[in-house]
Design a protein around this motif. Structure first.
Motif, PDB file in Angstrom:
ATOM      1  N   SER A 178       0.958  -1.015   0.123  1.00 55.56           N
ATOM      2  CA  SER A 178       0.081   0.272   0.087  1.00 55.56           C
ATOM      3  C   SER A 178       0.964   1.213   0.338  1.00 55.56           C
ATOM      4  CB  SER A 178      -0.782   0.235   1.747  1.00 55.56           C
ATOM      5  OG  SER A 178       0.299  -0.233   2.536  1.00 55.56           O
ATOM      6  N   SER A 179       2.396   0.802   0.850  1.00 55.13           N
ATOM      7  CA  SER A 179       2.943   2.610   0.376  1.00 55.13           C
ATOM      8  C   SER A 179       3.330   2.357  -0.986  1.00 55.13           C
ATOM      9  CB  SER A 179       4.102   1.805   1.479  1.00 55.13           C
ATOM     10  OG  SER A 179       3.386   1.785   2.589  1.00 55.13           O
ATOM     11  N   LEU A 180       3.086   1.901  -1.896  1.00 57.49           N
ATOM     12  CA  LEU A 180       3.520   2.138  -3.580  1.00 57.49           C
ATOM     13  C   LEU A 180       2.828   2.167  -4.276  1.00 57.49           C
ATOM     14  CD1 LEU A 180       6.556  -0.533  -3.285  1.00 57.49           C
ATOM     15  CD2 LEU A 180       6.933   1.314  -3.554  1.00 57.49           C
ATOM     16  N   LYS A 181       3.274   2.722  -4.805  1.00 55.77           N
ATOM     17  CA  LYS A 181       1.835   3.272  -6.132  1.00 55.77           C
ATOM     18  C   LYS A 181       2.548   2.785  -7.554  1.00 55.77           C
ATOM     19  CE  LYS A 181       0.564   7.433  -9.475  1.00 55.77           C
ATOM     20  NZ  LYS A 181       0.787   9.007  -9.318  1.00 55.77           N
ATOM     21  N   TYR A 182       1.658   1.671  -8.283  1.00 56.94           N
ATOM     22  CA  TYR A 182       1.437   1.625  -8.962  1.00 56.94           C
ATOM     23  C   TYR A 182       0.804   2.188 -10.426  1.00 56.94           C
ATOM     24  CZ  TYR A 182       2.652  -2.441  -5.730  1.00 56.94           C
ATOM     25  OH  TYR A 182       3.609  -3.156  -4.400  1.00 56.94           O
ATOM     26  N   THR A 183       1.799   1.967 -12.008  1.00 49.52           N
ATOM     27  CA  THR A 183       1.120   2.661 -12.863  1.00 49.52           C
ATOM     28  C   THR A 183       1.766   2.020 -13.960  1.00 49.52           C
ATOM     29  OG1 THR A 183       1.927   5.095 -12.327  1.00 49.52           O
ATOM     30  CG2 THR A 183       1.374   5.027 -14.300  1.00 49.52           C
ATOM     31  N   ASP A 184       0.089   1.501 -14.830  1.00 52.17           N
ATOM     32  CA  ASP A 184       0.020   0.448 -15.648  1.00 52.17           C
ATOM     33  C   ASP A 184       1.219   0.797 -16.370  1.00 52.17           C
ATOM     34  OD1 ASP A 184      -1.802  -0.362 -13.825  1.00 52.17           O
ATOM     35  OD2 ASP A 184      -3.454  -0.242 -15.413  1.00 52.17           O
ATOM     36  N   PHE A 185       1.599   0.211 -17.376  1.00 51.37           N
ATOM     37  CA  PHE A 185       2.520  -0.095 -18.902  1.00 51.37           C
ATOM     38  C   PHE A 185       2.511  -0.704 -20.051  1.00 51.37           C
ATOM     39  CE2 PHE A 185       7.569  -0.663 -20.272  1.00 51.37           C
ATOM     40  CZ  PHE A 185       7.156   0.558 -20.942  1.00 51.37           C
ATOM     41  N   MET A 186       2.227  -1.851 -19.695  1.00 51.89           N
ATOM     42  CA  MET A 186       1.821  -3.208 -20.516  1.00 51.89           C
ATOM     43  C   MET A 186       1.332  -3.993 -20.423  1.00 51.89           C
ATOM     44  SD  MET A 186       5.343  -4.361 -22.956  1.00 51.89           S
ATOM     45  CE  MET A 186       6.097  -2.392 -22.350  1.00 51.89           C
ATOM     46  N   GLU A 187       1.028  -4.826 -20.982  1.00 49.71           N
ATOM     47  CA  GLU A 187       0.522  -6.360 -21.246  1.00 49.71           C
ATOM     48  C   GLU A 187       0.809  -7.500 -21.412  1.00 49.71           C
ATOM     49  OE1 GLU A 187      -3.610  -6.412 -22.501  1.00 49.71           O
ATOM     50  OE2 GLU A 187      -4.682  -5.645 -20.556  1.00 49.71           O
ATOM     51  N   ASP A 188       1.518  -8.063 -21.168  1.00 55.57           N
ATOM     52  CA  ASP A 188       2.280  -9.305 -21.699  1.00 55.57           C
ATOM     53  C   ASP A 188       1.163 -10.572 -21.188  1.00 55.57           C
ATOM     54  OD1 ASP A 188       4.612 -10.246 -21.824  1.00 55.57           O
ATOM     55  OD2 ASP A 188       5.094 -11.336 -19.881  1.00 55.57           O
ATOM     56  N   GLU A 189       2.162 -11.547 -22.012  1.00 50.74           N
ATOM     57  CA  GLU A 189       1.430 -12.932 -21.980  1.00 50.74           C
ATOM     58  C   GLU A 189       2.398 -13.836 -21.894  1.00 50.74           C
ATOM     59  OE1 GLU A 189      -1.681 -16.475 -24.238  1.00 50.74           O
ATOM     60  OE2 GLU A 189      -0.698 -14.703 -25.328  1.00 50.74           O
ATOM     61  N   LEU A 190       2.662 -15.194 -20.955  1.00 50.13           N
ATOM     62  CA  LEU A 190       2.939 -16.172 -20.432  1.00 50.13           C
ATOM     63  C   LEU A 190       2.882 -17.575 -21.171  1.00 50.13           C
ATOM     64  CD1 LEU A 190       3.817 -16.046 -16.131  1.00 50.13           C
ATOM     65  CD2 LEU A 190       5.229 -14.498 -18.251  1.00 50.13           C
ATOM     66  N   VAL A 191       3.531 -17.948 -21.846  1.00 50.00           N
ATOM     67  CA  VAL A 191       2.896 -19.149 -23.059  1.00 50.00           C
ATOM     68  C   VAL A 191       3.804 -20.694 -22.039  1.00 50.00           C
ATOM     69  CG1 VAL A 191       2.619 -18.108 -24.838  1.00 50.00           C
ATOM     70  CG2 VAL A 191       4.578 -18.415 -24.148  1.00 50.00           C
ATOM     71  N   ALA A 192       3.349 -21.893 -22.139  1.00 52.71           N
ATOM     72  CA  ALA A 192       3.613 -22.628 -22.378  1.00 52.71           C
ATOM     73  C   ALA A 192       4.892 -23.218 -23.318  1.00 52.71           C
ATOM     74  CB  ALA A 192       3.127 -23.633 -22.014  1.00 52.71           C
ATOM     75  N   VAL A 193       5.978 -23.485 -23.012  1.00 52.70           N
ATOM     76  CA  VAL A 193       6.986 -24.085 -24.421  1.00 52.70           C
ATOM     77  C   VAL A 193       7.558 -25.284 -23.861  1.00 52.70           C
ATOM     78  CG1 VAL A 193       6.641 -21.530 -24.959  1.00 52.70           C
ATOM     79  CG2 VAL A 193       8.608 -22.525 -23.205  1.00 52.70           C
ATOM     80  N   VAL A 194       8.807 -25.718 -24.695  1.00 56.01           N
ATOM     81  CA  VAL A 194       9.091 -26.830 -25.226  1.00 56.01           C
ATOM     82  C   VAL A 194       9.377 -26.806 -25.250  1.00 56.01           C
ATOM     83  CG1 VAL A 194       7.360 -28.733 -24.023  1.00 56.01           C
ATOM     84  CG2 VAL A 194       7.835 -28.171 -26.071  1.00 56.01           C
ATOM     85  N   HIS A 195      11.533 -27.302 -25.865  1.00 56.35           N
ATOM     86  CA  HIS A 195      12.253 -27.174 -26.868  1.00 56.35           C
ATOM     87  C   HIS A 195      11.514 -28.245 -28.066  1.00 56.35           C
ATOM     88  CE1 HIS A 195      16.576 -27.928 -29.171  1.00 56.35           C
ATOM     89  NE2 HIS A 195      16.398 -26.637 -28.512  1.00 56.35           N
ATOM     90  N   SER A 196      12.088 -28.247 -29.091  1.00 54.97           N
ATOM     91  CA  SER A 196      11.825 -28.577 -30.026  1.00 54.97           C
ATOM     92  C   SER A 196      11.764 -29.907 -31.184  1.00 54.97           C
ATOM     93  CB  SER A 196      11.995 -27.904 -31.654  1.00 54.97           C
ATOM     94  OG  SER A 196      13.570 -27.879 -31.694  1.00 54.97           O
ATOM     95  N   LYS A 197      13.158 -30.536 -29.791  1.00 54.24           N
ATOM     96  CA  LYS A 197      13.416 -31.871 -29.510  1.00 54.24           C
ATOM     97  C   LYS A 197      12.577 -32.391 -28.010  1.00 54.24           C
ATOM     98  CE  LYS A 197      18.168 -30.922 -31.869  1.00 54.24           C
ATOM     99  NZ  LYS A 197      19.551 -30.845 -31.319  1.00 54.24           N
ATOM    100  N   SER A 198      12.160 -31.589 -27.679  1.00 60.71           N
ATOM    101  CA  SER A 198      11.268 -32.706 -26.908  1.00 60.71           C
ATOM    102  C   SER A 198      10.317 -33.413 -26.966  1.00 60.71           C
ATOM    103  CB  SER A 198      10.649 -31.482 -25.777  1.00 60.71           C
ATOM    104  OG  SER A 198      10.162 -32.023 -25.136  1.00 60.71           O
ATOM    105  N   LYS A 199      10.656 -34.528 -26.278  1.00 64.99           N
ATOM    106  CA  LYS A 199       8.805 -35.545 -26.991  1.00 64.99           C
ATOM    107  C   LYS A 199       7.689 -34.406 -26.603  1.00 64.99           C
ATOM    108  CE  LYS A 199       8.301 -37.451 -22.329  1.00 64.99           C
ATOM    109  NZ  LYS A 199       8.594 -38.806 -21.317  1.00 64.99           N
ATOM    110  N   TYR A 200       7.646 -33.572 -26.201  1.00 66.79           N
ATOM    111  CA  TYR A 200       6.145 -33.235 -25.895  1.00 66.79           C
ATOM    112  C   TYR A 200       5.707 -32.419 -27.283  1.00 66.79           C
ATOM    113  CZ  TYR A 200       6.402 -35.116 -21.580  1.00 66.79           C
ATOM    114  OH  TYR A 200       6.614 -35.943 -20.509  1.00 66.79           O
ATOM    115  N   ALA A 201       7.096 -31.793 -27.868  1.00 70.49           N
ATOM    116  CA  ALA A 201       6.806 -31.019 -28.877  1.00 70.49           C
ATOM    117  C   ALA A 201       5.628 -31.118 -30.310  1.00 70.49           C
ATOM    118  CB  ALA A 201       8.230 -30.287 -29.548  1.00 70.49           C
ATOM    119  N   LYS A 202       5.677 -32.917 -30.278  1.00 69.98           N
ATOM    120  CA  LYS A 202       3.928 -32.989 -31.200  1.00 69.98           C
ATOM    121  C   LYS A 202       3.262 -32.993 -30.385  1.00 69.98           C
ATOM    122  CE  LYS A 202       3.877 -37.800 -28.766  1.00 69.98           C
ATOM    123  NZ  LYS A 202       3.863 -38.958 -28.133  1.00 69.98           N
ATOM    124  N   PHE A 203       3.261 -32.375 -29.482  1.00 66.59           N
ATOM    125  CA  PHE A 203       1.496 -32.383 -29.264  1.00 66.59           C
ATOM    126  C   PHE A 203       1.332 -30.707 -29.873  1.00 66.59           C
ATOM    127  CE2 PHE A 203       2.340 -34.730 -25.782  1.00 66.59           C
ATOM    128  CZ  PHE A 203       1.780 -36.267 -25.858  1.00 66.59           C
TER     129      PHE A 203
END
Length: 299
Positions: free
Chosen positions: A154-179
């Motif tokens: 509450s002692s801090l003032k927050y001023t909006d700057f920009m939006e961002d998105e987090l995404v799920a990632v794997v390496h292209s060689k991962s076995k999960y990359a086929k999904f």
């Protein structure tokens, strides 16, 4: 003529999709917000919001006004900045702090552009996770911070700057990359490498999963690491998955080194914010915020 503050109230309600959040942002009561919106609707002769229980949405007329209000306030900030540069001979030093993702992937172009326009100002940048940067502001070791995630103090003032998105990632060689996508149930079984406690990234992940009834302890977390770069390096040598900022993996996506795996019914959005002590934002900090907004909006 339309009252300027009423337009500001309308813009805040539209942006937050909440009368309560607008009241908090503008430091007025919720009944005052309701009154300003009602008077604005009466003066325009149209309804600006549809109210359905606890949810509000912009009407068609509201969408039009919101579009123009956004542009009006953007131009107003540009005008204030230009006038500020005309009447002030900016000099001195500005101590900045940025959370890890922002420091690594977002702030450098802004710093370079700001230095090009104001070479007489000495800039310093402190890096750390969001918790560390907020603490640095509270201890007055920096003048202005840029953090990710929720508002904590509450002692801090927050001023909006920009939006961002987090995404799920794997390496292209991962076995999960086929999904092409995975379910939330599958997510529970996949080994994950995540950011450390105190990071805004982990906080956003935790809150998004909590809304789906999933705790971090339900996940198969194999390691916590202190930066996105270390996570990307780890993914290169493992089958694991992680959640990172979409802004942090543009090169890896271009070279097909990493692959985004959408998770059904899960989206992780967050907001980057400037943070400073209430009542202690000096001219240089204000100028930097305005400059950063202008730089980002021109991209």
């Amino acid at each position: 003529m339309m009252d300027d503050f009423r337009l500001k109230v309308f813009y805040s309600v539209g942006k937050n999709q909440s009368f309560t959040k607008a009241a908090s942002e503008l430091y007025i009561t919720q009944p005052a917000v309701t009154k300003h919106i009602k008077l604005l609707e009466e003066s325009l002769g149209v309804r600006l919001f549809d109210r359905k229980g606890n949810f509000i949405t912009l009407t068609a007329a509201g969408e039009v006004l919101y579009k123009y209000a956004t542009e009006i306030f953007r131009l107003y900030q540009e005008a204030i900045f230009e006038i500020g540069t005309m009447k002030n001979q900016f000099e001195g030093s500005l101590r900045l702090g940025a959370s890890t993702t922002i420091g690594q992937y977002l702030i450098s172009p802004i710093l370079a552009s700001f230095h090009g326009k104001f070479p007489q100002i000495e800039l310093t940048l402190l890096n750390g996770n969001s918790e560390f940067i907020e603490k640095a502001v509270l201890e007055k070791s920096i003048d202005l911070g840029i953090v990710e995630g929720q508002k904590h103090h509450s002692s801090l003032k927050y001023t909006d700057f920009m939006e961002d998105e987090l995404v799920a990632v794997v390496h292209s060689k991962s076995k999960y990359a086929k999904f092409s996508s995975i379910s939330l149930e599958m997510l529970l079984e996949i080994p994950l490498v995540l950011r450390e406690r105190g990071s805004g990234t982990l906080e956003v992940i935790e809150l998004a999963l909590k809304e789906k009834g999933i705790k971090l302890t339900n996940l198969t977390i194999v390691m916590h690491l202190g930066s996105t770069e270390s996570i990307k390096s780890f993914l290169e040598h493992s089958q694991a998955m992680s959640f990172v900022s979409i802004r942090a993996i543009q090169k890896e996506l271009l070279h097909q080194e990493l692959k985004i795996i959408p998770i059904e019914n899960l989206q992780m959005l967050r907001r980057f914010s400037f943070v400073n002590l209430h009542g202690q934002q000096d001219k240089l900090a204000t100028s930097f915020i305005n400059f950063a907004h202008r730089h980002y909006n021109q991209k």
